[in-house]
Design a protein around this motif. Structure first.
Motif, mmCIF file in Angstrom:
data_model
loop_
_atom_site.group_PDB
_atom_site.id
_atom_site.type_symbol
_atom_site.label_atom_id
_atom_site.label_comp_id
_atom_site.label_asym_id
_atom_site.label_seq_id
_atom_site.Cartn_x
_atom_site.Cartn_y
_atom_site.Cartn_z
ATOM 1 N N GLY A 147 -5.481 -10.619 -23.145
ATOM 2 C CA GLY A 147 -5.325 -9.340 -24.098
ATOM 3 C C GLY A 147 -6.394 -9.300 -25.431
ATOM 4 O O GLY A 147 -6.397 -8.429 -26.245
ATOM 5 N N ILE A 148 -7.012 -10.176 -25.307
ATOM 6 C CA ILE A 148 -8.148 -10.187 -26.498
ATOM 7 C C ILE A 148 -9.658 -10.684 -26.071
ATOM 8 O O ILE A 148 -9.565 -11.461 -25.139
ATOM 9 C CB ILE A 148 -7.654 -11.228 -27.602
ATOM 10 C CG1 ILE A 148 -8.828 -10.987 -28.712
ATOM 11 C CG2 ILE A 148 -7.863 -12.637 -27.366
ATOM 12 C CD1 ILE A 148 -8.140 -11.590 -30.067
ATOM 13 N N GLN A 149 -10.500 -9.877 -26.367
ATOM 14 C CA GLN A 149 -11.883 -10.134 -26.145
ATOM 15 C C GLN A 149 -12.484 -11.256 -26.684
ATOM 16 O O GLN A 149 -12.309 -11.520 -27.991
ATOM 17 C CB GLN A 149 -13.031 -8.893 -26.245
ATOM 18 C CG GLN A 149 -12.384 -7.589 -25.104
ATOM 19 C CD GLN A 149 -12.383 -8.119 -23.640
ATOM 20 O OE1 GLN A 149 -13.302 -8.655 -23.241
ATOM 21 N NE2 GLN A 149 -11.324 -7.716 -22.971
ATOM 22 N N CYS A 150 -13.482 -12.050 -26.349
ATOM 23 C CA CYS A 150 -13.971 -13.268 -26.641
ATOM 24 C C CYS A 150 -14.657 -12.953 -28.216
ATOM 25 O O CYS A 150 -14.581 -13.775 -28.997
ATOM 26 C CB CYS A 150 -14.996 -13.852 -25.800
ATOM 27 S SG CYS A 150 -14.397 -14.467 -24.397
ATOM 28 N N ASP A 151 -15.365 -11.628 -28.475
ATOM 29 C CA ASP A 151 -15.971 -11.595 -29.402
ATOM 30 C C ASP A 151 -15.137 -10.993 -30.422
ATOM 31 O O ASP A 151 -15.490 -10.811 -31.745
ATOM 32 C CB ASP A 151 -17.212 -10.373 -29.080
ATOM 33 C CG ASP A 151 -16.437 -9.046 -28.651
ATOM 34 O OD1 ASP A 151 -15.357 -8.854 -28.324
ATOM 35 O OD2 ASP A 151 -17.408 -8.117 -28.682
ATOM 36 N N LYS A 152 -13.935 -10.849 -30.314
ATOM 37 C CA LYS A 152 -12.987 -10.450 -31.466
ATOM 38 C C LYS A 152 -12.185 -11.849 -31.888
ATOM 39 O O LYS A 152 -11.195 -11.772 -32.788
ATOM 40 C CB LYS A 152 -11.750 -9.540 -30.855
ATOM 41 C CG LYS A 152 -12.140 -8.281 -30.249
ATOM 42 C CD LYS A 152 -12.707 -7.433 -31.316
ATOM 43 C CE LYS A 152 -13.291 -6.083 -30.811
ATOM 44 N NZ LYS A 152 -14.439 -5.428 -31.654
ATOM 45 N N ILE A 153 -12.674 -13.150 -31.216
ATOM 46 C CA ILE A 153 -11.897 -14.400 -32.027
ATOM 47 C C ILE A 153 -12.982 -14.776 -33.038
ATOM 48 O O ILE A 153 -14.181 -15.097 -32.725
ATOM 49 C CB ILE A 153 -11.853 -15.374 -30.716
ATOM 50 C CG1 ILE A 153 -10.973 -14.791 -29.627
ATOM 51 C CG2 ILE A 153 -11.320 -16.681 -31.168
ATOM 52 C CD1 ILE A 153 -11.021 -15.461 -28.379
ATOM 53 N N GLY A 154 -12.326 -14.927 -34.196
ATOM 54 C CA GLY A 154 -13.064 -15.690 -35.214
ATOM 55 C C GLY A 154 -12.979 -17.111 -35.218
ATOM 56 O O GLY A 154 -13.862 -17.906 -35.564
ATOM 57 N N SER A 155 -11.689 -17.663 -35.289
ATOM 58 C CA SER A 155 -11.458 -19.019 -35.295
ATOM 59 C C SER A 155 -10.227 -19.298 -34.302
ATOM 60 O O SER A 155 -9.394 -18.587 -34.334
ATOM 61 C CB SER A 155 -11.546 -19.476 -36.731
ATOM 62 O OG SER A 155 -10.561 -19.197 -37.256
ATOM 63 N N LEU A 156 -10.208 -20.688 -34.191
ATOM 64 C CA LEU A 156 -8.893 -21.384 -33.594
ATOM 65 C C LEU A 156 -8.502 -22.420 -34.395
ATOM 66 O O LEU A 156 -9.379 -23.401 -34.876
ATOM 67 C CB LEU A 156 -9.146 -21.715 -32.118
ATOM 68 C CG LEU A 156 -9.354 -20.696 -31.088
ATOM 69 C CD1 LEU A 156 -9.971 -21.245 -29.676
ATOM 70 C CD2 LEU A 156 -8.127 -19.963 -30.879
ATOM 71 N N LEU A 157 -7.184 -22.412 -34.787
ATOM 72 C CA LEU A 157 -6.492 -23.657 -35.451
ATOM 73 C C LEU A 157 -5.579 -24.338 -34.609
ATOM 74 O O LEU A 157 -4.453 -23.748 -34.116
ATOM 75 C CB LEU A 157 -5.694 -22.954 -36.945
ATOM 76 C CG LEU A 157 -5.076 -24.149 -37.672
ATOM 77 C CD1 LEU A 157 -5.770 -25.135 -38.307
ATOM 78 C CD2 LEU A 157 -4.102 -23.223 -38.527
#
Length: 152
Positions: A109-119
């Motif tokens: 449900g989320i496009q890769c270009d909408k991901i800023g960071s992963l914690l």
């Protein structure tokens, strides 16, 4: 007299702080310090669009002699605007000793270009053949080859 009192108080404070540091330095002889174990390394290697949203490729390097039967991490996804988008968990196990492996997972449900960071918020479950392992979060190193930051 006031100066003598201040010197006395300062000396007392120094003795207390040295004593407290010495108390913390005494370790349980049965416990293995987290810093002596080889670090498990998790690298966010690649993100690609998928039918469901975004597919993430993680390269996991286990340099230790430990076989992990469970290595479940709690991940928080931050969107490009810094707002938390989602929280989920993935199990990177099995992790064989002295072995590098690639793990894939879908972020629906989320496009890769909408991901800023992963914690990596926590290591929720960390078990070896002999049972639970302590210090898994402390012994975890992160890196990324993408424009999305991976941290702990």
């Amino acid at each position: 007299m006031i100066r003598a009192f201040k010197r006395h108080c300062l000396a007392y404070a120094l003795v207390l702080s040295v004593g407290a540091a010495a108390t913390h330095a005494v370790a349980d002889p049965a416990a293995t310090p987290a810093s002596t174990a080889p670090a498990t390394h998790v690298e966010l290697n690649k993100l690609e669009s998928s039918e469901k949203g975004c597919r993430a490729y993680m390269v996991v390097n286990n340099p230790s002699e430990t076989t992990y039967q469970s290595f479940k991490i709690d991940l928080v996804l931050f969107q490009t605007d810094g707002v938390i988008g989602r929280r989920f968990s993935i199990d990177l196990a099995p992790l064989r000793p002295k072995k590098k492996s690639v793990k894939l997972f879908e972020i629906d449900g989320i496009q890769c270009d909408k991901i800023g960071s992963l914690l990596i918020n926590d290591v929720m479950d960390c078990k070896a053949e002999a049972g639970p392992v302590s210090g898994c979060l402390e012994n975890l190193k992160t890196s990324t080859l993408t424009n999305v930051q991976l941290s702990k």
